[in-house]
Design an enzyme around this catalytic site. Structure first.
Site, short mmCIF file in Angstrom:
data_model
loop_
_atom_site.label_atom_id
_atom_site.label_comp_id
_atom_site.label_asym_id
_atom_site.label_seq_id
_atom_site.Cartn_x
_atom_site.Cartn_y
_atom_site.Cartn_z
N GLY A 97 0.80 -1.22 0.00
CA GLY A 97 0.00 0.00 0.00
C GLY A 97 0.83 1.26 0.00
O GLY A 97 1.71 1.42 0.83
N SER A 98 0.57 2.18 -0.92
CA SER A 98 1.45 3.32 -1.06
C SER A 98 0.94 4.28 -2.13
O SER A 98 -0.22 4.21 -2.54
CB SER A 98 2.85 2.83 -1.42
OG SER A 98 2.77 1.77 -2.35
#
Length: 212
Positions: free
Chosen positions: A181-182
């Site tokens: 996640g990013s």
């Protein structure tokens, strides 16, 4: 197909799940079942996260591709980022369910690589652009320069970037990933016309983000 960037993590998760399931054998069968289900789901999610589907870059000239799968969070004009001229900031948010392999947005030479330590704010929080850990990258093809950053998020605390300063790179090729996640932020030059709007989805190495 799985990305080689995730092999070490996949092996560690597999061994951990195997150890937990083996240890659970001392319990009655009714108690083993939820443990085996949990470890099995954890392993399946890990394999799913590190998937690396084949992508084919469009056979077109003067295009900038999305470097990440995800959703456009922001498209915004700003001043002074590239040669003191007005540029366009484009932010792509990657959820834990997106493919996380990053791909080269522009063919050219890598002119900038700078790792900057920082915080781990939620990736959808725009403050993360300035505050979070990130890898800043610049690519110049002799006509335009595109700057972009791999930004860590609350869960994503491992940036992988295999680029080398001075090397020539090809549009759509894999160059790294951000684990769990990013976001990726791009700064596009004045000559670039962004084709997407906030809320639209992107596929790394396939979606045309802008033309110049």
């Amino acid at each position: 197909m799985f990305t080689s960037y995730g092999y070490s993590t996949m092996i560690k998760v597999f061994l951990l799940c195997l150890a937990i399931s083996a240890a659970a054998l001392i319990f009655p069968l009714w108690a083993q079942i939820p443990i085996h289900l949990t470890t099995g789901l954890a392993l399946l999610f890990t394999l799913y996260f590190f998937r690396d589907p084949k992508r084919v870059a469009p056979d077109e000239k003067r295009i900038i591709l999305a470097p990440a799968d995800g959703k456009i969070l922001l498209v915004q004009k700003q001043n002074g980022n590239i040669a003191g001229k007005t540029s366009t900031l484009v932010s792509i948010f990657m959820s834990p369910l997106n493919v996380h392999v990053n791909r080269v947005p522009l063919s050219g030479k890598v002119t900038r690589l700078h790792y900057r330590p920082g915080q781990f704010l939620m990736a959808f929080d725009n403050r993360s652009m300035e505050s979070n850990e990130k890898m800043e990258i610049g690519i110049n093809n002799g006509e335009i320069e595109v700057q972009f950053s791999q930004v860590s998020g609350f869960l994503a605390r491992r940036i992988v970037c295999q680029l080398q300063k001075g090397e020539n790179v090809k549009l759509g090729n894999r160059f790294g990933m951000i684990k769990f996640g990013s976001r990726v932020d791009l700064i596009l030059p004045p000559s670039a016309t962004v084709l997407l709007q906030p809320g639209q989805r992107t596929r790394a190495g396939e979606t045309i983000l802008a033309r110049y």
